[in-house]
Scaffold this motif. Structure first.
Motif, short mmCIF file in Angstrom:
data_model
loop_
_atom_site.label_atom_id
_atom_site.label_comp_id
_atom_site.label_asym_id
_atom_site.label_seq_id
_atom_site.Cartn_x
_atom_site.Cartn_y
_atom_site.Cartn_z
N VAL A 1 0.81 -1.22 -0.16
CA VAL A 1 0.17 -0.06 0.10
C VAL A 1 1.13 1.21 0.11
N SER A 2 0.45 2.25 -0.84
CA SER A 2 1.33 3.40 -0.66
C SER A 2 0.42 4.69 -0.05
N ILE A 3 0.97 5.65 0.28
CA ILE A 3 0.24 6.46 1.19
C ILE A 3 -0.33 7.46 -0.18
N PRO A 4 -1.71 7.81 0.10
CA PRO A 4 -2.46 8.46 -0.58
C PRO A 4 -2.26 9.88 -0.58
N TRP A 5 -1.03 10.53 -0.90
CA TRP A 5 -0.70 11.62 -0.52
C TRP A 5 -1.71 12.91 -1.32
N ASN A 6 -1.97 12.62 -2.25
CA ASN A 6 -3.11 13.63 -3.04
C ASN A 6 -4.40 13.73 -2.34
N ARG A 7 -4.69 12.90 -1.63
CA ARG A 7 -5.92 12.97 -0.66
C ARG A 7 -5.73 13.77 0.66
N LEU A 8 -4.40 13.56 1.13
CA LEU A 8 -3.99 14.00 2.32
C LEU A 8 -3.45 15.28 2.62
#
Ligand code: PMP
Length: 399
Positions: A1-8
């Protein structure tokens, strides 16, 4: 899993912007591009020996410099800064001074104290882009007031102050402005301060260049006219920008909040450097250094103006600053200096286009020329190249 930076990512990141929309790296470049984009003292004029000596002295004499402490800043340095400000006509006491990591941090601390999302901030048009970089992520609504050869146009300022909602602050560079080089004249200084008082809107006076005049000192800082003016100073232009030491003068009512905000941001400014700078400011050396810097910049600016006259008379207009680092040029309406920059780079010269200095970043016919880092030969050759590029763009038939 990667971190959903765009959402965060926080919404404010949409407003974290580069200082320049031009990517100098991507311009078509000849190897010897002459850059008028600089806004710093020239490398060869940095007082390396004096600063190194003062650092060595402080290092040995004041080992407590390596501790935590004094978020407001080293008291002897604040005493010396207050003294210099008094010599310029502003009755400042050391306990009204907080040492910052450059004046840029001073702008940020003020924004932290005053700005709610949606608050209006008045700036000059054009203005220093680094101030926009601070205000925009606070979700400020930026209102602009035009600048002419005497500084901010006061009638336009009054219209902005009178319109709702009431602005939260007025940010101004009244002396040898970045980017235009113009200085607010004494009548307008008085009018600005009176209006700010009448409307109850604080003034933020950003003054990196006031001590770097050419022939005569500018009018005293706005802070001399009113103790509620928030004044920002720095050693970035008088000594060296990499030091990251500046100061903010603020009313005592705000000082505890500012010191706590400073602590929250980065604990304290570099304590060793502050002790070194206190040594640098003592005695006559700093004044002699300033005199040499003034003479140096006066010569470079005069040469730039002569070159502009030779190459661009009739094609452009430009300011004739009494100090500071910048000349502001204006081409006929409709010329887009973002687009023109590409042609200039092909000719081997670059400036900062006017668009960088307006909140909307829209193309403008204006451009900023910094002259402090270029040698006489580079100034001559750079403006000759600029002349060729502009003649080709503005008067294609004459090219
Ligand atoms: N304000 C203005 C008007 C400036 O021109 C600059 C430097 N370009 C700064 C603030 C930032 O200076 P400092 O290095 O002190 O943060």
């Amino acid at each position: 899993v990667s971190i959903p930076w765009n959402r965060l990512l926080a919404e404010r990141t949409a407003w974290i912007r580069p200082s320049l929309l031009v990517d100098f790296e991507r311009l078509p470049s000849s190897a010897d591009l002459i850059l008028f984009s600089g806004g710093a003292p020239p490398l060869e004029c940095l007082p390396v020996e004096r600063i190194a000596g003062a650092l060595a002295e402080a290092w040995h004499a004041e080992p407590e410099a390596l501790w935590y402490g004094e978020s407001q800043g080293h008291e002897p340095l604040r005493v010396l800064i207050a003294e210099r400000m008094r010599q310029r006509g502003a009755a400042v006491e050391p306990d009204e001074v907080i040492i910052t990591n450059g004046s840029q941090q001073g702008i940020d601390l003020i924004a932290r104290l005053l700005l709610e999302p949606g608050d209006r901030v008045i700036v000059e048009a054009p203005t220093y882009f680094g101030a926009l970089q601070v205000f925009e992520p606070f979700d400020a609504r930026i209102s602009t007031v035009p600048v002419d050869e005497h500084g901010m146009v006061i009638e336009a300022l009054e219209r902005e102050l009178a319109s709702a909602p009431r602005p939260k602050l007025i940010y101004t560079v009244p002396t040898f402005q970045n980017p235009t080089g113009v200085t607010l004249d004494p009548e307008r200084r008085a009018a600005l301060v009176a209006l700010a008082e009448r409307y109850g809107v604080p003034i933020v006076e950003d003054d990196p260049y006031g001590e770097l005049w050419f022939d005569r000192p500018p009018p005293p800082p706005l802070r001399a006219l009113h103790p509620d003016v928030l004044y920002l100073g720095t050693f970035s232009k008088t000594l060296a920008p990499g030091l990251r030491i500046g100061w903010l003068v603020a009313p005592r009512r705000l000082m505890k909040l500012l010191v706590d905000a400073k602590e929250g941001a980065d604990i304290q400014a570099d304590r060793l450097l502050q002790r070194a700078l206190a040594r640098v400011l003592e005695g006559a050396w700093f004044e002699r250094h300033l005199e040499a810097a003034r003479a140096n910049y006066r010569e470079r600016c005069a040469l730039l103006l002569r070159c502009l006259e030779r190459e661009l008379a009739g094609l452009a207009t430009w300011t004739a600053p009494g100090g500071g680092f910048f000349v502001w040029g204006t081409l006929p309406d409709g010329v887009d200096t973002d687009a023109l920059l590409v042609e200039c780079a092909r000719q081997g010269v670059a400036y900062i286009p006017g668009s960088a200095f307006y909140p909307d970043r829209a193309p403008r016919p204006s451009f900023r020329l910094g002259f402090t880092t270029l040698s006489p030969a580079e100034l001559e050759e750079g403006i000759a190249r600029l002349g060729r590029a502009i003649r080709a763009a503005v008067q294609p038939s004459l090219a």
